[in-house]
Scaffold this motif. Structure first.
Motif, short mmCIF file in Angstrom:
data_model
loop_
_atom_site.label_atom_id
_atom_site.label_comp_id
_atom_site.label_asym_id
_atom_site.label_seq_id
_atom_site.Cartn_x
_atom_site.Cartn_y
_atom_site.Cartn_z
N PHE A 169 -8.68 21.27 45.88
CA PHE A 169 -9.26 22.57 46.21
C PHE A 169 -8.29 23.70 45.87
CE2 PHE A 169 -9.84 26.10 49.19
CZ PHE A 169 -11.11 26.51 48.79
N LYS A 170 -7.01 23.51 46.18
CA LYS A 170 -6.01 24.54 45.86
C LYS A 170 -5.92 24.76 44.35
CE LYS A 170 -2.14 23.46 47.85
NZ LYS A 170 -0.89 23.26 48.60
N LYS A 171 -5.95 23.68 43.57
CA LYS A 171 -5.92 23.82 42.12
C LYS A 171 -7.14 24.59 41.62
CE LYS A 171 -3.29 19.65 41.08
NZ LYS A 171 -3.33 18.30 40.50
N PHE A 172 -8.30 24.29 42.20
CA PHE A 172 -9.53 24.98 41.81
C PHE A 172 -9.47 26.45 42.19
CE2 PHE A 172 -13.70 26.52 43.24
CZ PHE A 172 -14.37 26.48 42.03
N ALA A 173 -9.02 26.74 43.39
CA ALA A 173 -9.02 28.12 43.90
C ALA A 173 -8.01 29.00 43.19
CB ALA A 173 -8.75 28.12 45.40
N VAL A 174 -6.96 28.41 42.65
CA VAL A 174 -5.91 29.20 42.02
C VAL A 174 -6.16 29.37 40.52
CG1 VAL A 174 -3.41 29.30 41.62
CG2 VAL A 174 -4.27 28.50 43.79
N ASP B 131 -10.44 35.71 38.92
CA ASP B 131 -11.13 36.79 38.21
C ASP B 131 -12.49 37.07 38.82
OD1 ASP B 131 -8.99 36.95 36.51
OD2 ASP B 131 -9.94 35.83 34.88
N LEU B 132 -13.20 36.01 39.18
CA LEU B 132 -14.52 36.18 39.80
C LEU B 132 -14.40 36.88 41.14
CD1 LEU B 132 -17.56 35.61 39.77
CD2 LEU B 132 -17.06 33.40 40.82
N ILE C 94 -12.05 38.92 42.16
CA ILE C 94 -11.70 40.32 41.91
C ILE C 94 -12.93 41.09 41.44
CG2 ILE C 94 -10.35 41.85 40.41
CD1 ILE C 94 -8.13 39.67 40.55
N GLY C 95 -13.72 40.46 40.57
CA GLY C 95 -14.94 41.10 40.08
C GLY C 95 -15.93 41.39 41.21
N VAL C 96 -16.05 40.46 42.15
CA VAL C 96 -16.97 40.66 43.28
C VAL C 96 -16.50 41.82 44.14
CG1 VAL C 96 -17.80 39.61 45.42
CG2 VAL C 96 -17.85 38.30 43.30
N ILE C 97 -15.21 41.89 44.40
CA ILE C 97 -14.67 42.97 45.23
C ILE C 97 -14.86 44.32 44.54
CG2 ILE C 97 -12.54 43.94 46.18
CD1 ILE C 97 -11.67 40.98 46.64
N ILE C 98 -14.52 44.39 43.26
CA ILE C 98 -14.69 45.64 42.52
C ILE C 98 -16.17 45.99 42.41
CG2 ILE C 98 -14.42 46.71 40.24
CD1 ILE C 98 -11.74 45.24 40.03
N GLY C 99 -17.01 44.99 42.21
CA GLY C 99 -18.46 45.23 42.14
C GLY C 99 -19.00 45.81 43.44
N GLY C 100 -18.51 45.30 44.57
CA GLY C 100 -18.94 45.84 45.86
C GLY C 100 -18.55 47.30 46.02
N ALA C 101 -17.32 47.61 45.63
CA ALA C 101 -16.86 49.00 45.71
C ALA C 101 -17.65 49.88 44.75
CB ALA C 101 -15.37 49.07 45.41
N PHE C 102 -17.92 49.36 43.55
CA PHE C 102 -18.70 50.11 42.57
C PHE C 102 -20.11 50.37 43.09
CE2 PHE C 102 -21.37 50.21 38.69
CZ PHE C 102 -20.81 51.33 38.11
N GLY C 103 -20.68 49.36 43.77
CA GLY C 103 -22.01 49.53 44.35
C GLY C 103 -22.05 50.64 45.38
#
Length: 124
Positions: A5-10, A16-17, A19-28
């Motif tokens: 799981f750690k290998k997958f999460a890192v 990138d995904l 970060i994209g979700v967080i920026i997308g929320g702010a953009f929304g």
């Protein structure tokens, strides 16, 4: 299992995904504010002072708030258009980077040395 799981999460794509979700929320939030605070008052003014958020239809005890639906529809159109423009800009940037790489091929060590020799011979 924890190590996997750690290998997958890192991995880069997961980060990138996220970060994209967080920026997308702010953009929304920015687009929602643009629509609610700037565009909709102007549209309401042009339509004779109509406030879309308060438009509703009462059917017995049920209240159908079609004004909120219109508001969300406009939000969706603006967000979709903004994302479309953003993707177009990114595509143009990537295309120009590819062209730049194709125009300036990396010189081999031998070519670099020959270029230096040529430049030295040109000196008076």
């Amino acid at each position: 299992m924890w190590e996997e799981f750690k290998k997958f999460a890192v991995k880069g794509n997961v980060l990138d995904l996220a970060i994209g979700v967080i920026i997308g929320g702010a953009f929304g939030k920015i687009v929602t504010s643009l629509v609610n605070d700037i565009i909709m008052p102007i549209v309401g003014l042009l339509l004779g002072g109509i406030n879309f958020s308060k438009l509703e239809f009462r059917f017995g005890n049920a209240v159908i708030k079609y004004g909120a639906f219109i508001q969300n529809l406009i939000d969706f159109i603006i967000i979709s258009f903004s994302i479309f423009i953003f993707i177009q800009l990114i595509g143009k940037l990537r295309k120009s980077e590819k062209q730049k790489k194709a125009e300036d091929p990396e010189l081999t060590r031998q070519e670099k040395l020959l270029t230096e020799i040529r430049d030295l011979l040109k000196r008076p």
